[in-house]
Design a protein around this motif. Structure first.
Motif, PDB file in Angstrom:
ATOM      1  N   ASP A 174       1.508  15.478  -1.868  1.00 48.97           N
ATOM      2  CA  ASP A 174       0.086  15.777  -2.053  1.00 48.97           C
ATOM      3  C   ASP A 174      -0.773  14.805  -1.238  1.00 48.97           C
ATOM      4  O   ASP A 174      -0.259  13.957  -0.503  1.00 48.97           O
ATOM      5  CB  ASP A 174      -0.285  15.739  -3.533  1.00 48.97           C
ATOM      6  CG  ASP A 174      -0.027  14.380  -4.179  1.00 48.97           C
ATOM      7  OD1 ASP A 174       0.106  13.368  -3.454  1.00 48.97           O
ATOM      8  OD2 ASP A 174       0.052  14.327  -5.416  1.00 48.97           O
ATOM      9  N   HIS A 175      -2.081  14.931  -1.390  1.00 49.10           N
ATOM     10  CA  HIS A 175      -3.009  14.110  -0.609  1.00 49.10           C
ATOM     11  C   HIS A 175      -2.809  12.622  -0.884  1.00 49.10           C
ATOM     12  O   HIS A 175      -2.781  11.810   0.053  1.00 49.10           O
ATOM     13  CB  HIS A 175      -4.459  14.513  -0.906  1.00 49.10           C
ATOM     14  CG  HIS A 175      -5.467  13.643  -0.236  1.00 49.10           C
ATOM     15  ND1 HIS A 175      -5.723  13.718   1.120  1.00 49.10           N
ATOM     16  CD2 HIS A 175      -6.242  12.650  -0.712  1.00 49.10           C
ATOM     17  CE1 HIS A 175      -6.628  12.812   1.433  1.00 49.10           C
ATOM     18  NE2 HIS A 175      -6.971  12.146   0.340  1.00 49.10           N
ATOM     19  N   THR A 176      -2.664  12.253  -2.145  1.00 48.24           N
ATOM     20  CA  THR A 176      -2.510  10.838  -2.496  1.00 48.24           C
ATOM     21  C   THR A 176      -1.235  10.261  -1.884  1.00 48.24           C
ATOM     22  O   THR A 176      -1.254   9.169  -1.299  1.00 48.24           O
ATOM     23  CB  THR A 176      -2.475  10.677  -4.031  1.00 48.24           C
ATOM     24  OG1 THR A 176      -3.703  11.183  -4.564  1.00 48.24           O
ATOM     25  CG2 THR A 176      -2.299   9.230  -4.433  1.00 48.24           C
ATOM     26  N   LYS A 177      -0.135  10.985  -1.984  1.00 49.01           N
ATOM     27  CA  LYS A 177       1.127  10.498  -1.409  1.00 49.01           C
ATOM     28  C   LYS A 177       1.051  10.445   0.112  1.00 49.01           C
ATOM     29  O   LYS A 177       1.604   9.540   0.726  1.00 49.01           O
ATOM     30  CB  LYS A 177       2.287  11.382  -1.880  1.00 49.01           C
ATOM     31  CG  LYS A 177       2.576  11.201  -3.355  1.00 49.01           C
ATOM     32  CD  LYS A 177       3.669  12.110  -3.834  1.00 49.01           C
ATOM     33  CE  LYS A 177       3.829  11.944  -5.338  1.00 49.01           C
ATOM     34  NZ  LYS A 177       4.822  12.889  -5.884  1.00 49.01           N
ATOM     35  N   ARG A 200       0.797  -1.234   0.000  1.00 49.91           N
ATOM     36  CA  ARG A 200       0.000   0.000   0.000  1.00 49.91           C
ATOM     37  C   ARG A 200       0.826   1.278   0.000  1.00 49.91           C
ATOM     38  O   ARG A 200       0.284   2.376  -0.017  1.00 49.91           O
ATOM     39  CB  ARG A 200      -0.922  -0.002   1.208  1.00 49.91           C
ATOM     40  CG  ARG A 200      -1.857  -1.200   1.190  1.00 49.91           C
ATOM     41  CD  ARG A 200      -2.938  -1.118   2.223  1.00 49.91           C
ATOM     42  NE  ARG A 200      -2.462  -0.862   3.574  1.00 49.91           N
ATOM     43  CZ  ARG A 200      -3.185  -0.243   4.495  1.00 49.91           C
ATOM     44  NH1 ARG A 200      -4.397   0.182   4.217  1.00 49.91           N
ATOM     45  NH2 ARG A 200      -2.703  -0.060   5.716  1.00 49.91           N
ATOM     46  N   GLN A 220      -1.654   9.822   1.845  1.00 53.37           N
ATOM     47  CA  GLN A 220      -2.465   8.655   2.186  1.00 53.37           C
ATOM     48  C   GLN A 220      -1.643   7.374   2.048  1.00 53.37           C
ATOM     49  O   GLN A 220      -1.723   6.484   2.891  1.00 53.37           O
ATOM     50  CB  GLN A 220      -3.709   8.590   1.294  1.00 53.37           C
ATOM     51  CG  GLN A 220      -4.679   7.517   1.731  1.00 53.37           C
ATOM     52  CD  GLN A 220      -5.186   7.741   3.156  1.00 53.37           C
ATOM     53  OE1 GLN A 220      -5.685   8.813   3.485  1.00 53.37           O
ATOM     54  NE2 GLN A 220      -5.031   6.742   4.005  1.00 53.37           N
ATOM     55  N   ARG A 221      -0.838   7.279   0.991  1.00 53.80           N
ATOM     56  CA  ARG A 221       0.011   6.092   0.810  1.00 53.80           C
ATOM     57  C   ARG A 221       1.019   5.970   1.953  1.00 53.80           C
ATOM     58  O   ARG A 221       1.315   4.867   2.417  1.00 53.80           O
ATOM     59  CB  ARG A 221       0.746   6.163  -0.530  1.00 53.80           C
ATOM     60  CG  ARG A 221      -0.138   5.898  -1.705  1.00 53.80           C
ATOM     61  CD  ARG A 221       0.659   5.853  -2.992  1.00 53.80           C
ATOM     62  NE  ARG A 221      -0.221   5.759  -4.129  1.00 53.80           N
ATOM     63  CZ  ARG A 221      -0.006   6.308  -5.292  1.00 53.80           C
ATOM     64  NH1 ARG A 221       1.104   6.994  -5.499  1.00 53.80           N
ATOM     65  NH2 ARG A 221      -0.864   6.171  -6.266  1.00 53.80           N
TER      66      ARG A 221
END
Length: 112
Positions: A68-71, A35, A73-74
């Motif tokens: 950013d938001h995606t990174k 993930r 979250q990861r």
């Protein structure tokens, strides 16, 4: 090794040296799970710290904007996987960002 990985490794080396100079203990480098991944895991005293390193060699936007938001979250997903891996799933962690660009190295504690 790709140029991108080499550059990323250089940034992580600089960040690790910086944290060691501040008295942190580096626990793990480049933890990968399905993930996400974590650049550095360190201890600041008893506090477990997940560290994201962003390095930009070119001018323009500050390195901080690469998270950013995606990174984010990861990174948090990978941290959950890491805590399960070390069998401490309820341990509290702090998320720090080390940004490196033409303006130098900046350490942001509690970046997430």
């Amino acid at each position: 090794m790709s140029d991108l990985r080499r550059v990323g490794g250089e940034g992580e080396d600089r960040a690790a040296e910086y944290l060691l100079a501040k008295g942190y203990t580096i626990v793990t480098r480049n933890f990968h799970s399905k993930r996400g991944e974590i650049d550095l895991v360190a201890l600041d005293g008893d506090q477990l710290v997940v560290v994201e390193v962003k390095l930009r060699r070119t001018g323009g936007e500050p390195a901080e904007l690469a998270l950013d938001h995606t990174k984010s979250q990861r990174l948090m997903n990978a941290a959950e996987d890491y805590l399960r891996f070390i069998e401490e799933p309820t341990r509290t962690v702090r998320y720090d960002l080390i940004a490196i660009d033409r303006n130098g190295l900046r350490h942001h504690e509690n970046a997430l």
